[in-house]
Scaffold this motif. Structure first.
Motif, mmCIF file in Angstrom:
data_model
loop_
_atom_site.group_PDB
_atom_site.id
_atom_site.type_symbol
_atom_site.label_atom_id
_atom_site.label_comp_id
_atom_site.label_asym_id
_atom_site.label_seq_id
_atom_site.Cartn_x
_atom_site.Cartn_y
_atom_site.Cartn_z
ATOM 1 N N SER A 515 -12.162 -0.516 7.414
ATOM 2 C CA SER A 515 -12.243 0.125 5.894
ATOM 3 C C SER A 515 -11.149 -0.244 5.248
ATOM 4 N N TRP A 516 -9.976 -1.523 5.943
ATOM 5 C CA TRP A 516 -9.012 -1.880 5.256
ATOM 6 C C TRP A 516 -8.792 -3.231 5.538
ATOM 7 N N TYR A 517 -9.730 -4.142 6.428
ATOM 8 C CA TYR A 517 -9.290 -5.331 6.709
ATOM 9 C C TYR A 517 -9.140 -6.222 5.637
ATOM 10 N N PHE A 518 -9.834 -6.071 4.559
ATOM 11 C CA PHE A 518 -9.442 -6.898 3.388
ATOM 12 C C PHE A 518 -8.342 -6.916 2.816
ATOM 13 N N LEU A 519 -7.582 -5.562 2.696
ATOM 14 C CA LEU A 519 -6.248 -5.349 2.328
ATOM 15 C C LEU A 519 -5.252 -6.238 3.157
ATOM 16 N N ARG A 520 -5.573 -6.563 4.382
ATOM 17 C CA ARG A 520 -4.578 -7.265 5.442
ATOM 18 C C ARG A 520 -4.752 -8.633 5.360
#
Length: 820
Positions: A515-520
């Motif tokens: 749910s947040w990998y693209f933020l990383r």
RNA sequence: GCGAAAGUGGCGGAAUCGGUAGACGCGCCAGCCUUAGGAGCUGGUGGCCCGAGGGCCGUGGGGGUUCGAGUCCCCCCUUUCGCACCA
């Protein structure tokens, strides 16, 4: 002579050395974040479906790149989860040993595919350096009150004595041992996504996503407007039965009530003489697993009478209260007012058990002809009256009889509201997100339980809570999560009082990892923060996200929620993570779905080995419209292979000849036409037609054995860049240009003036039927067209003696003569 | 059952602000080149009829609107995908 192997190897090495695919994350002037859904690295290796998805995304990325964008195209691995865990169990290995091998294999395959990944910014969800931040996100939500613990039913296999995911239940039985699956109540962690439901819904109106994906999300959220109504118990007492209904207008027809078997008031309502029957029904319902319970199919209605009564607040009548498994505890309030006259399910139930059916709505014309709508006998026949019309009227509804039903609904809710018996209510199908998994292969939930202090979050500085290497990671024989058997893991001290404490032994859902990998990705350079503010401000939100529709609801909804929550907590400056989302289609093979059991799965390695990555890419995108998918047929790949090899021939010939300019007007026009077409097609992800356009241009450049000039073929080489990047790069160099094409080349532009022709061929119809085509000067007048047409023998023959009654002339398009 | 998408040559698929249906590719046919070819090149290729000039039919089926419909409207059939007793 085209030798893909050496060409591809040469440029793969060159790009790596030049760091061609690594944008300057801190200084890029025109950042463009091109995201694709990161894969689960299965042991079988990269599936062609993955490659299909990635290749389309890469076509788009390279097109943007050639148009001057600084494209960031990262990739990573979604390697936690039940899938990996089950596979490891099956082959008798440990996921911690297996996953690195799978990732290495995937990486090898992806590196050969020609996709411009920035390998210096990857993510592996099973790496403690990643999941410490997954745990950090859990803590952010926990502190914000968005992560709460509550009881919820789970599937339970009494033989394996373990919790099963819905996917592990097949036909009501455990997929491993075949035992019938039941339910159990377990205390689990939930994210309160329902707090955000209205925003999640409202933003769907403006985000630029594939239409079908938006629809899927709306349906999944399932907003419905209605009312919450309270029914007092006939026996008196404090408690009342609350129901949600979308049809408060039909309350006068509520002749009984039905509760979910698990409803908390069943106990109180059941009379001694009914107790035995009620208990056995509840036990039977609990023995049916959650999946089976929801399969409506042909199941006939079952249920039992509790012996208790409630008071219909509209009629004041006592109505019997039943329990039945067609009422679900997890939707609405777990109780319904049954209106058998106007709900098919209630109708079936009433028929089954001989309960009263009282019609309270009728079509306007029926009511108009009736003497007294408050007392109207209406024969419903064999089904409930459920068709809605705008002017339907209430009948048999006391003072509301005769009113238009939709207005009556509002009045009735107002009326009940004054008594404290009802109020308007919006209900959602969406539930809070259960993130607890009683399994091994996931990030431990960072919570401690202390006898003194209760539930204590792990302090951020103590992250990550590392998942230990457990020899016995199999879900237990005793129903205890694997981590609960490792004392050295769960025994710890409380950070606030220093006393003894135990760790939470459930791990979190894989969907939280993703749910947040693209933020990383842009922030992988930092190990002291999850999301760097500057990098994030420069690169996010994602410019284009391309992925499969199978993730239309869960992943895409969860990641929107997490982003929104992080936004509210001040960690990211936007609340929608993906400005533009496009779904890609599914690829099938020889008309059939690919599956391991059918043995018809395309192994990309074989094709890349034999034809090269460029040909494989070209074919994948040529075989059908990207957003709809297509049929992979082995026979088709030679088309793109021949095409690329002819491009090589043409460029070699052009270089050998060494001429420039545009000596041939028709060819020049074809070049401009193709640029226009390909540009539009690339912009709309219509890669199959873009490739076709380039093929057409090549045919024109080589027509009748002609040799193209350098200027004619250069645009073709550039436009080939996104399609066959290695080869385009090689040809670019062959044309004497400075590598890399993707650093120095720019997408060609067309000159609208060069598109024009002197003459046009237009069809001539007589009475709508095509009879001839005539050549006209561009922009010829109707008179000129008519004169030319009437000079045509075939046209004359069909016009004959008849007079022309009407002439339809669309300049440069068509002439239609209506005669008779 | 509800929701979404789609039905076009032998095949994958083009063309939808209504305007020459079948682009491009595969396959197939003919010819050229070749000692040979699972290579390359050129041309042809929706179906039926034919007096060789053409004619008729044709985009799942049936109606309709229009000078003109693959495209718009109504009804029906089929397929794929998603959700599924949602009150």
């Amino acid at each position: 002579m085209y030798d893909p192997k050496s060409v591809e190897e040469k440029w793969r090495r060159s790009w790596a050395e030049r760091r061609t695919n690594e944008p300057d994350l801190d200084g890029a002037a025109r950042p463009y974040y091109n995201l694709m859904m990161f894969p689960y690295p299965s042991a079988e290796g990269l599936h062609v479906g993955n490659l299909y998805a990635f290749t389309g995304a890469d076509f788009h990325a390279r097109f943007q790149r050639l148009n001057g964008q600084d494209v960031f195209e990262p990739i990573g691995f979604d390697a936690f989860g039940i899938h990996s865990e089950n596979y490891a169990l099956k082959v008798g290995a440990h996921p911690m040993d297996l996953i690195p091998k799978s990732i290495a294999n995937f990486t090898r395959q992806l590196e050969r595919s020609g996709i411009m990944f920035d390998w210096s910014h990857t993510v592996d969800t099973t790496d403690p350096d990643y999941y410490r931040w997954t745990q950090w996100i859990f803590l952010q939500l926990y502190h914000a009150g968005l992560a709460v613990k509550k009881e919820a039913p789970v599937n339970w296999c009494p033989s394996c004595k373990t919790v099963l995911a819905n996917e592990q239940v097949e036909g009501g039985r455990c997929e491993r041992c075949g035992t019938e699956v039941g339910q159990r109540l377990l205390s689990q962690w939930f994210f309160r996504i329902t707090e955000y439901v209205e925003r999640l819904l409202a933003n769907l109106d403006w985000i630029d996503w594939s239409q079908s994906t938006l629809t899927a999300q709306r349906n999944w959220i399932g907003r419905s407007e209605g009312a919450l109504l309270r029914f007092r118990l006939a026996a008196g007492g404090e408690d009342s039965l609350e129901v949600f209904t979308t049809r408060p207008d039909t309350i006068f027809g509520a002749t009984f009530m039905v509760l979910a078997p698990e409803h908390p008031l069943v106990e109180e309502l059941t009379t001694p003489d009914r107790r035995e029957e009620v208990e056995s029904y509840r036990a039977a319902a609990a023995a049916v697993d959650l999946v089976e319970r929801r399969k409506a199919d042909e199941r006939t209605k079952t249920g039992v009478f509790t012996g208790g009564y409630a008071v219909n607040p509209a009629t004041g009548e006592d109505i019997p209260v039943w329990i039945a498994d067609y009422v679900l505890m997890e939707y609405g309030t777990g109780a319904i007012m049954a209106v058998p006259g106007h709900d098919q399910r209630d109708f079936d139930f009433a028929r089954q058990f001989g309960l009263e059916i009282r019609p309270v709505v009728a079509p306007a014309d029926v009511v108009a002809g009736a003497a007294d709508p408050a007392s109207l006998d209406l024969d419903l026949g064999d089904s409930a009256f459920v068709e809605h019309t705008a002017d339907e009227r209430l009948i048999n509804s006391g003072e509301f009889s005769g009113q238009v039903a939709s207005e009556g609904a509002v009045r009735i809710v107002e009326w009940l509201g004054r008594e404290g018996l009802g109020e308007p209510r919006v209900n959602y199908r969406l539930h809070d997100w259960c993130i607890s998994r009683q399994r091994y292969w996931g990030p431990p939930i960072p919570i401690l339980y202390c006898g003194e202090c209760g539930t204590v979050p792990v302090p951020e500085e103590d992250l990550p809570v590392v998942l230990p290497y457990l020899e016995q990671f199999k879900p237990g024989d005793d129903g205890i999560a694997p981590l609960a058997k490792d004392e050295s893991f769960y025994r710890t001290t409380c950070p606030s009082c220093g006393g003894e404490a135990t760790r939470e032994t459930d791990v979190s859902d894989t969907f939280l990892d993703s749910s947040w990998y693209f933020l990383r990705y842009p922030s992988t350079d930092f190990d002291d923060r999850a999301i760097d503010p500057e990098r994030t401000a420069r690169w996010l939100p994602v410019d284009t996200y391309i992925g499969g529709e199978e993730h239309a609801v869960l992943h895409l909804l969860y990641s929107r929620f997490i982003t929104m929550a992080l936004h509210d907590l001040g960690h990211v400056p936007f609340e929608e993570p993906y400005v533009r989302f496009r779904k890609h289609g599914l690829i099938i093979r020889e008309g059939a779905k690919m599956s391991k059991t059918k043995g018809n799965v395309v192994n990309p390695d074989e094709y890349i080995e034999r034809y090269g990555a460029d040909t494989f890419r070209t074919y994948l995108m040529f075989l059908g419209p990207y957003q709809e998918g297509g049929d992979f047929r082995d026979s088709g790949i030679v088309g793109p292979q021949r095409f690329l090899s002819r491009v090589v021939d043409a460029v070699e010939a052009a270089v050998a000849e060494g001429l420039g300019g545009f000596p041939d007007r028709d060819v020049e026009r074809a070049v401009h036409q193709t640029i226009k077409q390909a540009t539009e097609d690339f912009a709309s992800l219509s890669f199959n037609t873009a490739i076709a356009a380039l093929m057409e241009l090549l045919n024109a450049l080589r027509a009748a054995g002609r040799v193209p000039t350098l200027d004619e073929i250069r645009p073709l080489v550039i436009m080939l860049g996104p399609i066959a990047p290695h080869l385009a790069e090689e040809l670019w160099e062959m044309l004497g240009e400075e590598p890399s094409l993707f650093e120095n080349g720019s997408w060609p532009t067309f000159d609208p003036a060069k598109l024009a022709t002197d003459t046009v061929e237009i069809p001539v119809q007589v009475n709508g039927k095509l009879r001839a085509t005539i050549a006209l000067e561009t922009g010829a007048s109707e008179e000129e067209a008519k004169t030319a047409a009437l000079a045509d023998e075939s046209v004359m023959r069909h016009v004959g003696e008849a007079s022309i009654r009407k002439t339809i002339y669309v300049p440069d398009r068509l002439l239609n003569l209506v005669v008779g």
